[in-house]
Design an enzyme around this catalytic site. Structure first.
Site, PDB file in Angstrom:
ATOM      1  CE  LYS A   1      41.584  32.208  39.301  1.00  0.00           C
ATOM      2  NZ  LYS A   1      40.249  32.938  39.440  1.00  0.00           N
TER       3      LYS A   1
ATOM      4  NE  ARG B   1      49.550  37.707  37.782  1.00  0.00           N
ATOM      5  CZ  ARG B   1      48.498  37.764  37.796  1.00  0.00           C
ATOM      6  NH1 ARG B   1      47.407  38.590  37.277  1.00  0.00           N
ATOM      7  NH2 ARG B   1      47.855  36.374  37.856  1.00  0.00           N
TER       8      ARG B   1
ATOM      9  CD  GLU C   1      36.611  33.659  35.342  1.00  0.00           C
ATOM     10  OE1 GLU C   1      37.759  34.246  35.055  1.00  0.00           O
ATOM     11  OE2 GLU C   1      35.987  32.855  34.374  1.00  0.00           O
TER      12      GLU C   1
HETATM   13  P1  ATP Z   1      44.512  33.549  37.573  1.00  0.00           P
HETATM   14  O1  ATP Z   1      45.811  34.251  36.522  1.00  0.00           O
HETATM   15  O2  ATP Z   1      45.783  33.114  38.626  1.00  0.00           O
HETATM   16  O3  ATP Z   1      43.693  32.605  37.188  1.00  0.00           O
HETATM   17  P2  ATP Z   1      43.217  35.818  37.882  1.00  0.00           P
HETATM   18  O4  ATP Z   1      43.609  37.342  37.730  1.00  0.00           O
HETATM   19  O5  ATP Z   1      42.469  35.263  36.544  1.00  0.00           O
HETATM   20  O6  ATP Z   1      44.172  34.965  38.326  1.00  0.00           O
HETATM   21  P3  ATP Z   1      40.653  36.448  39.347  1.00  0.00           P
HETATM   22  O7  ATP Z   1      40.018  35.760  40.150  1.00  0.00           O
HETATM   23  O8  ATP Z   1      40.384  37.026  38.002  1.00  0.00           O
HETATM   24  O9  ATP Z   1      42.039  35.567  39.118  1.00  0.00           O
HETATM   25  O10 ATP Z   1      41.382  37.757  40.187  1.00  0.00           O
HETATM   26  C1  ATP Z   1      40.495  38.186  41.404  1.00  0.00           C
HETATM   27  C2  ATP Z   1      41.399  39.140  41.612  1.00  0.00           C
HETATM   28  O11 ATP Z   1      42.824  38.825  42.155  1.00  0.00           O
HETATM   29  C3  ATP Z   1      41.819  40.312  40.641  1.00  0.00           C
HETATM   30  O12 ATP Z   1      41.729  41.586  41.080  1.00  0.00           O
HETATM   31  C4  ATP Z   1      43.175  39.879  40.223  1.00  0.00           C
HETATM   32  O13 ATP Z   1      43.766  41.189  39.623  1.00  0.00           O
HETATM   33  C5  ATP Z   1      43.783  39.644  41.504  1.00  0.00           C
HETATM   34  N1  ATP Z   1      45.026  38.904  41.497  1.00  0.00           N
HETATM   35  C6  ATP Z   1      45.103  37.737  41.005  1.00  0.00           C
HETATM   36  N2  ATP Z   1      46.329  37.060  40.737  1.00  0.00           N
HETATM   37  C7  ATP Z   1      47.128  37.879  41.587  1.00  0.00           C
HETATM   38  C8  ATP Z   1      48.531  38.007  41.983  1.00  0.00           C
HETATM   39  N3  ATP Z   1      49.127  37.000  41.590  1.00  0.00           N
HETATM   40  N4  ATP Z   1      48.768  38.942  42.875  1.00  0.00           N
HETATM   41  C9  ATP Z   1      47.958  40.105  43.006  1.00  0.00           C
HETATM   42  N5  ATP Z   1      46.573  40.088  42.716  1.00  0.00           N
HETATM   43  C10 ATP Z   1      46.058  38.998  42.028  1.00  0.00           C
HETATM   44 MG    MG Z   2      40.972  35.496  35.494  1.00  0.00          MG
END
Ligand code: ATP
Ligand code: MG
Length: 567
Positions: free
Chosen positions: A272, A262, A37
């Protein structure tokens, strides 16, 4: 997981793919996607997901798409889109012509929603967001059906069309899936699939005032793109029934969602939202601050894509959450740079040395090896003269037992140069601080060995004072003092665990004159001090600023318990 494996990992995800290939489930195809995102910069956790998705595609001769999951216009921005593309490319992956945006599917998603309505599987609901929450029930109590649940298909079609046309205020109506308000899975209790938001979108402008929710968008985007294995993190496990439900109801191509744990990394935060707070509140200088666990920060610090990919291979993928020690990441960069980084000498806390028996005005050039690990990197000349700098730490006036470096009356080796003996200590008369050492050298020890076979117990790095380049050096420690800063004590927030010593600026420091030509981004080993990278933001021509990537001492090698279970 956490084992020091050198070959590609075999994990449960690859096992599923192997099985699917055997049964020809997707006609022999492997097609993954990385779906960020664009609401912030990518962090090392995303690197895990990128390496997994793009890595699997590479290994199986498949494809991996880059798809921006841009369904929330209030939090997303084009700045993040560009930064994310740069980061994925820098990690060494290529989406070729497969760059997609969920927003490109808005029209198709709308059609799918209309189809759900026609099938009697979705309805327009007039409950407010608070009421929807109340009606939803809890884990122990079933939800209550919305009074609008049984609207006719015609009425739903009409209202949904008017939602799109902008006839209703924000928050007044939603489109909901008609599933089961008594489901033990809260995600299945008539989830919202469209909401009204009179907001401009960074790609679609003002074309839309209704926006689809993540769960509806994600599975259908995967389906549209022909994804085979939709890899996501564990928090989506409870959403999988919904992922499957939408695809089943609409009778469209059906990828398989697979969840993995994760990455959590010690002494830093990985969301983020938290990273954005650090930036907004000025705890760091920006998303690319070298202390940040963002790809941009890690890159600026001096990490290599190779080291990060190696790290991701080593942590592997598993089904259970864990906290990976940041020392493993540091170990990976040391291993990589040990092979590749040219060695130089740099003194970060200088102490002046005058060699009394070295003639004034004389100078000479000595041969130094660029990388003992790689003879093909050759040698260079380094200047030597009567006045040098050595490291303050390398001298003690009153040394304890195990201190073998320089002390009054003691002899040590100067790397690539001569034996040096301290004969006197000069102090500031006011403060008593040591400001200079008076020394002698033994001309017979040129190159670092004594013809009479006498030994010294220490070899020091040094630079010639009149030749040296004066630079700024930035040393870093972990951003947080606590291994898991999200585990907060009462009345505190994660910011209370920020390490006040996470950045230390040292100047003046002195390095070999050859480093005046060091390119921004170039990496070196300062002998005995660590690996450094020329800062890409604050360096000026002829005036490099050096970020220490890591010190030389490898704490990982000492850590027995490599991966501690989180909580
Ligand atoms: P954050 O919680 O940091 O905002 P998010 O999951 O909201 O992360 P996205 O942009 O939605 O961020 O994530 C893009 C991809 O990266 C998704 O498939 C998510 O599952 C993966 N991802 C995000 N954080 C991690 C992590 N700590 N370890 C492994 N994969 C991750
Ligand atoms: Mg997200």
């Amino acid at each position: 997981m956490g084992e020091e494996k050198r070959e590609k990992p075999r994990d449960f995800i690859r096992a599923i793919i192997d099985q699917d290939l055997k049964t020809n489930k997707y006609g022999g195809r492997v097609h993954t996607r990385f779906p960020p995102e664009p609401n912030g910069y990518l962090h090392i956790g995303h690197a895990k997901s990128i390496c997994l998705n793009f890595g699997i595609a590479q290994e199986y001769g498949g494809l991996c798409n880059l798809r921006f999951d841009d369904t929330n216009p209030t939090k997303e921005d084009i700045e993040y889109v560009e930064a994310i593309k740069e980061d994925v490319r820098w990690l060494g992956y290529d989406w070729e012509d497969r760059l997609y945006y969920a927003s490109d599917y808005f029209e198709r998603l709308y059609d799918y929603a209309v189809e759900l309505i026609k099938k009697g599987k979705a309805y327009v609901c007039d409950l407010s967001p608070e009421e929807i929450r109340e009606y939803r029930g809890t884990l122990t109590e079933p939800g209550k059906e919305s009074p609008y649940r049984n609207r006719s298909v015609e009425e739903n079609l009409d209202l949904f069309k008017r939602m799109r046309a902008g006839e209703f205020p924000e928050g007044s109506r939603t489109l909901r899936a008609k599933i089961d308000m008594a489901s033990p899975n809260l995600n299945m209790r008539d989830p919202v699939i469209y909401r009204i938001m009179h907001k401009e979108h960074h790609r679609t402008g003002n074309k839309w005032c209704i926006y689809p929710m993540y769960d509806f968008t994600h599975c259908l985007s995967d389906s549209i793109e022909g994804i085979t294995h939709s890899l996501c993190t564990l928090e989506f496990e409870d959403h999988r029934p919904l992922y499957d439900w939408f695809l089943d109801q609409l009778e469209v191509y059906h990828p398989q969602q697979i969840e993995f744990a994760r990455l959590n990394l010690s002494h830093t935060v990985m969301s983020k939202r938290m990273l954005a707070r650090l930036v907004q509140e000025g705890h760091v200088t920006g998303w690319d601050d070298p202390r940040m666990p963002t790809i941009a920060g890690i890159r600026r610090r001096g990490y290599t894509p190779e080291a990060i990919r190696d790290f991701c291979d080593r942590i592997g993928v598993a089904k259970r959450d864990s906290l990976v020690d940041i020392a493993l990441l540091e170990h990976c960069i040391r291993e990589d740079l040990n092979k590749r980084a040219p060695r130089v000498m740099g003194v970060i806390r200088p102490l002046k040395v005058v060699i009394e028996n070295y003639p004034e005005g004389q100078e000479e050039e000595l041969d130094a090896i660029n990388n003992p690990e790689d003879p093909s990197m050759g040698t260079r000349k380094i200047p030597f003269s009567r006045t040098l700098y050595i490291e303050q730490d390398d001298f003690m006036e009153d040394p304890p037992k195990k201190f073998y470096r320089l002390a009054p009356g003691r002899e040590v080796r100067l790397r690539y140069a001569y034996f040096l003996k301290c004969v006197d200590v000069v102090k500031d008369p006011d403060t008593g601080k040591i400001v200079e050492l008076r020394c002698t050298y033994d001309p017979a020890t040129r190159g670092g060995n004594a013809p009479d076979g006498r030994k010294v117990k220490a070899t020091l790095h040094w630079v010639s004072a009149p030749h040296a380049l004066e630079v700024e050096v930035r040393l870093y420690e972990h951003l947080f003092t606590k291994p898991d800063p999200t585990d907060v004590e009462e009345g505190k927030t994660f910011r209370d665990y920020i390490n006040p010593r996470s950045l230390q600026v040292l100047k003046p420091c002195f390095v070999e004159p050859s480093l005046a030509r060091a390119e921004p981004g170039a990496r070196y080993q300062f002998e005995r001090v660590g690996y450094f990278c020329v800062d890409t933001v604050d360096s000026r021509p002829g005036a490099p600023v050096f970020n220490r990537i890591v010190p030389l001492r490898d704490t990982w090698a000492k850590i027995k318990k490599k991966v501690s279970q989180k909580k």
